[in-house]
Write a protein that holds these residues in place. Structure first.
Motif, mmCIF file in Angstrom:
data_model
loop_
_atom_site.group_PDB
_atom_site.id
_atom_site.type_symbol
_atom_site.label_atom_id
_atom_site.label_comp_id
_atom_site.label_asym_id
_atom_site.label_seq_id
_atom_site.Cartn_x
_atom_site.Cartn_y
_atom_site.Cartn_z
ATOM 1 N N PRO A 93 0.810 -1.219 0.000
ATOM 2 C CA PRO A 93 0.000 0.000 0.000
ATOM 3 C C PRO A 93 0.843 1.269 0.000
ATOM 4 C CG PRO A 93 -0.066 -1.058 2.148
ATOM 5 C CD PRO A 93 0.634 -2.007 1.235
ATOM 6 N N ALA A 94 0.207 2.354 -0.402
ATOM 7 C CA ALA A 94 0.900 3.635 -0.515
ATOM 8 C C ALA A 94 -0.078 4.767 -0.258
ATOM 9 C CB ALA A 94 1.512 3.781 -1.904
ATOM 10 N N VAL A 95 0.477 5.935 0.036
ATOM 11 C CA VAL A 95 -0.276 7.184 -0.017
ATOM 12 C C VAL A 95 0.105 7.869 -1.316
ATOM 13 C CG1 VAL A 95 -0.661 9.446 1.017
ATOM 14 C CG2 VAL A 95 -0.317 7.463 2.481
ATOM 15 N N LEU A 96 -0.895 8.324 -2.071
ATOM 16 C CA LEU A 96 -0.642 9.075 -3.297
ATOM 17 C C LEU A 96 -1.288 10.444 -3.154
ATOM 18 C CD1 LEU A 96 -1.643 5.901 -4.163
ATOM 19 C CD2 LEU A 96 -0.663 6.700 -6.324
ATOM 20 N N SER A 97 -0.558 11.486 -3.507
ATOM 21 C CA SER A 97 -1.126 12.830 -3.463
ATOM 22 C C SER A 97 -1.115 13.448 -4.848
ATOM 23 C CB SER A 97 -0.354 13.726 -2.482
ATOM 24 O OG SER A 97 0.931 14.048 -2.984
ATOM 25 N N CYS A 98 -2.174 14.194 -5.131
ATOM 26 C CA CYS A 98 -2.306 14.912 -6.400
ATOM 27 C C CYS A 98 -2.962 16.243 -6.058
ATOM 28 C CB CYS A 98 -3.151 14.101 -7.384
ATOM 29 S SG CYS A 98 -3.306 14.828 -9.029
ATOM 30 N N ALA A 99 -2.162 17.170 -5.520
ATOM 31 C CA ALA A 99 -2.680 18.433 -4.998
ATOM 32 C C ALA A 99 -2.306 19.584 -5.928
ATOM 33 C CB ALA A 99 -2.126 18.695 -3.598
ATOM 34 N N GLY A 100 -3.310 20.379 -6.287
ATOM 35 C CA GLY A 100 -3.056 21.521 -7.156
ATOM 36 C C GLY A 100 -2.731 21.130 -8.584
ATOM 37 N N VAL A 101 -3.258 20.006 -9.038
ATOM 38 C CA VAL A 101 -2.916 19.485 -10.370
ATOM 39 C C VAL A 101 -4.128 19.386 -11.286
ATOM 40 C CG1 VAL A 101 -2.013 17.494 -11.638
ATOM 41 C CG2 VAL A 101 -0.921 18.193 -9.496
ATOM 42 N N THR A 102 -5.248 18.874 -10.779
ATOM 43 C CA THR A 102 -6.360 18.507 -11.661
ATOM 44 C C THR A 102 -6.914 19.687 -12.452
ATOM 45 O OG1 THR A 102 -8.006 18.811 -9.896
ATOM 46 C CG2 THR A 102 -7.048 16.610 -10.150
ATOM 47 N N MET A 103 -6.820 20.894 -11.908
ATOM 48 C CA MET A 103 -7.380 22.047 -12.614
ATOM 49 C C MET A 103 -6.656 22.357 -13.922
ATOM 50 S SD MET A 103 -5.279 22.872 -9.980
ATOM 51 C CE MET A 103 -6.017 23.684 -8.580
ATOM 52 N N TYR A 104 -5.433 21.831 -14.059
ATOM 53 C CA TYR A 104 -4.662 22.047 -15.277
ATOM 54 C C TYR A 104 -4.812 20.901 -16.274
ATOM 55 C CZ TYR A 104 -2.544 25.464 -12.167
ATOM 56 O OH TYR A 104 -2.352 26.490 -11.296
ATOM 57 N N LEU A 105 -5.584 19.882 -15.906
ATOM 58 C CA LEU A 105 -5.776 18.707 -16.748
ATOM 59 C C LEU A 105 -7.166 18.718 -17.380
ATOM 60 C CD1 LEU A 105 -4.370 15.937 -14.357
ATOM 61 C CD2 LEU A 105 -3.120 17.222 -16.108
ATOM 62 N N SER A 106 -7.293 18.049 -18.501
ATOM 63 C CA SER A 106 -8.624 17.838 -19.075
ATOM 64 C C SER A 106 -9.365 16.807 -18.231
ATOM 65 C CB SER A 106 -8.510 17.330 -20.516
ATOM 66 O OG SER A 106 -7.934 16.023 -20.523
ATOM 67 N N GLY A 156 -5.517 -0.978 0.601
ATOM 68 C CA GLY A 156 -5.014 -0.241 1.755
ATOM 69 C C GLY A 156 -4.342 1.066 1.400
ATOM 70 N N SER A 157 -4.348 1.405 0.088
ATOM 71 C CA SER A 157 -3.743 2.663 -0.365
ATOM 72 C C SER A 157 -4.765 3.795 -0.302
ATOM 73 C CB SER A 157 -3.224 2.518 -1.802
ATOM 74 O OG SER A 157 -2.200 1.550 -1.884
ATOM 75 N N THR A 158 -4.257 5.026 -0.221
ATOM 76 C CA THR A 158 -5.113 6.208 -0.164
ATOM 77 C C THR A 158 -4.616 7.249 -1.155
ATOM 78 O OG1 THR A 158 -5.461 5.858 2.213
ATOM 79 C CG2 THR A 158 -6.097 7.997 1.320
ATOM 80 N N LEU A 159 -5.533 7.826 -1.918
ATOM 81 C CA LEU A 159 -5.232 8.943 -2.808
ATOM 82 C C LEU A 159 -5.867 10.208 -2.243
ATOM 83 C CD1 LEU A 159 -4.393 10.306 -5.551
ATOM 84 C CD2 LEU A 159 -6.632 9.576 -6.421
ATOM 85 N N ALA A 160 -5.061 11.261 -2.093
ATOM 86 C CA ALA A 160 -5.567 12.580 -1.706
ATOM 87 C C ALA A 160 -5.462 13.481 -2.932
ATOM 88 C CB ALA A 160 -4.756 13.149 -0.555
ATOM 89 N N MET A 161 -6.594 13.922 -3.448
ATOM 90 C CA MET A 161 -6.628 14.724 -4.680
ATOM 91 C C MET A 161 -7.456 15.986 -4.476
ATOM 92 S SD MET A 161 -8.221 13.599 -8.409
ATOM 93 C CE MET A 161 -6.739 12.816 -9.092
ATOM 94 N N THR A 162 -6.907 17.142 -4.821
ATOM 95 C CA THR A 162 -7.708 18.358 -4.790
ATOM 96 C C THR A 162 -8.351 18.572 -6.154
ATOM 97 O OG1 THR A 162 -5.888 19.830 -5.454
ATOM 98 C CG2 THR A 162 -6.175 19.415 -3.091
ATOM 99 N N GLU A 194 -11.296 24.811 -3.503
ATOM 100 C CA GLU A 194 -10.376 23.729 -3.850
ATOM 101 C C GLU A 194 -10.385 22.691 -2.715
ATOM 102 O OE1 GLU A 194 -5.857 22.701 -5.424
ATOM 103 O OE2 GLU A 194 -6.228 24.627 -4.456
ATOM 104 N N PRO A 195 -11.428 21.892 -2.662
ATOM 105 C CA PRO A 195 -11.539 20.868 -1.626
ATOM 106 C C PRO A 195 -10.746 19.608 -2.003
ATOM 107 C CG PRO A 195 -13.487 20.815 -2.975
ATOM 108 C CD PRO A 195 -12.636 21.928 -3.518
ATOM 109 N N PHE A 196 -10.829 18.595 -1.140
ATOM 110 C CA PHE A 196 -10.147 17.329 -1.354
ATOM 111 C C PHE A 196 -11.126 16.214 -1.649
ATOM 112 C CE2 PHE A 196 -6.385 19.148 0.593
ATOM 113 C CZ PHE A 196 -5.331 18.382 0.112
ATOM 114 N N MET A 197 -10.663 15.251 -2.391
ATOM 115 C CA MET A 197 -11.298 13.960 -2.508
ATOM 116 C C MET A 197 -10.305 12.930 -1.986
ATOM 117 S SD MET A 197 -11.404 10.938 -4.427
ATOM 118 C CE MET A 197 -10.681 11.348 -6.003
ATOM 119 N N LEU A 198 -10.719 12.130 -1.012
ATOM 120 C CA LEU A 198 -9.893 11.069 -0.461
ATOM 121 C C LEU A 198 -10.460 9.742 -0.923
ATOM 122 C CD1 LEU A 198 -9.497 12.412 3.208
ATOM 123 C CD2 LEU A 198 -7.934 12.761 1.271
#
Length: 281
Positions: free
Chosen positions: A161-174, A191-197, A274-278
């Motif tokens: 398992p891992a923690v993955l973060s993607c913060a301040g990125v999605t707004m620049y993507l299609s 058991g992994s978690t992604l934190a994405m804004t 700019e909230p989070f999705m976990l």
């Protein structure tokens, strides 16, 4: 000649440093590594994106999202998770600032090759070098490289398992690129978690009654900007579940504000939007 990282990465690094100079304690994060990397000159605080009240909400949002992710990493590391992946790492300084995780955590920074080459050179020049627990994963997103494959090739264990973060990125993507990012992240072990804004469609709407909005202690909207993608909470949660995550949770700006900015008397709080999705596998 390796080019300087893009202006967005520079701005985020400088906002984190400005937080220590312009905002009263307690500070949400303490980070001047990015400032030293950029070395912007003595007048950097007078830049239009640094000076004035209009940027305070954005600055608060930047330090808040860093704190949310780092608290999540600390929590998961204490539970035995030993891998941390930073998507679009930019000038992130977690490895340099948090040596207490050395030996317990392997960090993988994913970013454009030119940005990483510049950052590695500057870390060497400042005497930081490259910590043995940091793994560099250069990915040219514009050519359609599959970052998951590059991640595994650079030592990431897909069975742990891992923690993955993607913060301040999605707004620049299609929207399609966000879907692809979620699909790749969902390949992480159970058991992994992604934190994405992400940016709400209403992020920059002015409230109908600004005085009542402020009196209620709600984050102020920021100046109008234009990004490539916006999502409602239901939409981003639905995309995460469709991508293969077992569960997904919405973490609102208001919740983040209550967690890290309660009791302040200086009106320093994140701009709404700019909230989070976990998401968890």
């Amino acid at each position: 000649m390796t080019k300087v990282p893009d202006e967005t990465a520079v701005r985020v690094a400088l906002w984190r440093a400005l937080h220590l100079r312009a905002d009263a304690p307690p500070h949400v994060v303490e980070d001047e590594v990015g400032l030293r990397l950029v070395s912007p000159g003595e007048d950097w605080q007078q830049r239009p994106d640094m000076a004035g009240e209009g940027m305070r909400g954005f600055r608060a949002g930047v330090v808040a999202r860093a704190r949310v992710v780092e608290d999540l990493v600390a929590e998961q590391c204490a539970a035995g998770v030993a891998q941390y992946v930073i998507l679009g790492a930019g000038l992130d300084s977690f490895v340099q600032r948090r040596p207490e995780f050395a030996g317990r955590l392997r960090v993988f920074e994913i970013d454009q090759p030119a940005t990483q080459a510049w950052k590695r050179r500057r870390l060497d020049e400042l005497g930081h070098g490259s910590a043995p627990w940091l793994h560099w994963v250069p990915v040219d997103f514009e050519t359609g490289e599959v970052w998951w494959d590059r991640l595994v090739e650079n030592g990431f264990d897909p069975d742990r398992p891992a923690v993955l973060s993607c913060a301040g990125v999605t707004m620049y993507l299609s929207e399609d690129a966000v879907r692809d990012t979620l699909a790749q992240a969902a390949r992480a072990a159970a058991g992994s978690t992604l934190a994405m804004t992400f940016i709400l469609p209403t992020a920059f709407d002015e409230p109908e009654d600004p005085a009542a909005h402020e009196a209620a202690g709600k984050p102020k909207p920021g100046p109008r900007v234009h990004f490539r993608s916006y999502f409602t909470p239901d939409a981003i949660l639905g995309l995460a579940l469709k991508a293969g995550f077992r569960e997904a949770q919405y973490l609102s700006t208001e919740e983040v504000t209550a967690r890290y900015f309660a009791g302040r008397d200086d009106d320093f709080r994140p701009a709404a939007g700019e909230p989070f999705m976990l998401a968890r596998t």
